[in-house]
Scaffold this motif. Structure first.
Motif, PDB file in Angstrom:
ATOM      1  N   CYS A  31      24.489 108.163  34.750  1.00 60.36           N
ATOM      2  CA  CYS A  31      23.545 109.274  34.646  1.00 60.36           C
ATOM      3  C   CYS A  31      22.660 109.070  33.418  1.00 60.36           C
ATOM      4  O   CYS A  31      23.149 108.744  32.338  1.00 60.36           O
ATOM      5  CB  CYS A  31      24.319 110.585  34.538  1.00 60.36           C
ATOM      6  N   CYS A  60      23.635 112.406  30.836  1.00 64.00           N
ATOM      7  CA  CYS A  60      24.936 112.543  30.161  1.00 64.00           C
ATOM      8  C   CYS A  60      25.684 111.217  30.071  1.00 64.00           C
ATOM      9  O   CYS A  60      26.747 111.149  29.449  1.00 64.00           O
ATOM     10  CB  CYS A  60      25.790 113.597  30.863  1.00 64.00           C
ATOM     11  N   CYS A 113      23.533 112.488  37.544  1.00 63.60           N
ATOM     12  CA  CYS A 113      24.718 112.928  38.273  1.00 63.60           C
ATOM     13  C   CYS A 113      24.406 114.301  38.879  1.00 63.60           C
ATOM     14  O   CYS A 113      23.426 114.940  38.500  1.00 63.60           O
ATOM     15  CB  CYS A 113      25.928 112.996  37.347  1.00 63.60           C
ATOM     16  N   CYS A 115      23.896 117.187  36.269  1.00 69.01           N
ATOM     17  CA  CYS A 115      22.640 117.169  35.510  1.00 69.01           C
ATOM     18  C   CYS A 115      21.442 117.445  36.437  1.00 69.01           C
ATOM     19  O   CYS A 115      20.492 118.098  36.035  1.00 69.01           O
ATOM     20  CB  CYS A 115      22.456 115.834  34.823  1.00 69.01           C
TER      21      CYS A 115
HETATM   22 ZN   LIG Z   1      24.786 113.722  34.076  1.00 68.09          ZN
END
Ligand SMILES: [Zn+2]
Length: 126
Positions: free
Chosen positions: A97, A100, A118, A121
């Protein structure tokens, strides 16, 4: 993430890239100045079969051109995302991701091989 999965994803991304480029080439030209940028071509319909006046044909051309612009932009963004994902594969960062830095779920990557975030997010962005 195992190598065989990444190889499969890379093939899918490259196929998608080819399809997008082929689609774009039918109504847009690559910008020679800016890499990754495409410019919609102004359509030329010529005399219409129904015998429409030159004015009517010109109006149709403008209409078609205005339809092409958002389509071209959407395809261009998609193409850039795909190229970015291919680049991430070569940098061994694929499937992470961008926000994050956690692994993106494999099921998500199977649906969206060029996913940048992801699920968590992505939902935070939308
Ligand atoms: Zn993420």
């Amino acid at each position: 993430m195992e190598e065989s999965f990444i190889i499969k994803q890379k093939q899918r991304l490259q196929e998608e890239k080819k399809l997008l480029e082929k689609g774009l080439e039918t109504f847009a030209k690559r910008d020679p100045e800016i890499k990754g940028n495409w410019n919609s071509m102004f359509p030329e319909f010529g005399a219409s079969e129904t015998g429409g006046s030159r004015m009517e044909v010109a109006q149709d051309e403008v209409e078609e051109y205005l339809k092409r612009l958002p389509l071209e932009q959407a395809m261009e963004i998609k193409l850039q995302n795909i190229e970015k994902a291919i680049k991430k594969i070569s940098q061994k960062k694929y499937g992470k991701c961008e926000k994050c830095n956690k692994n993106i779920a494999r099921e998500r990557l199977e649906v969206h091989p060029s996913a940048k975030f992801c699920t968590k997010c992505q939902h935070a962005i939308l």
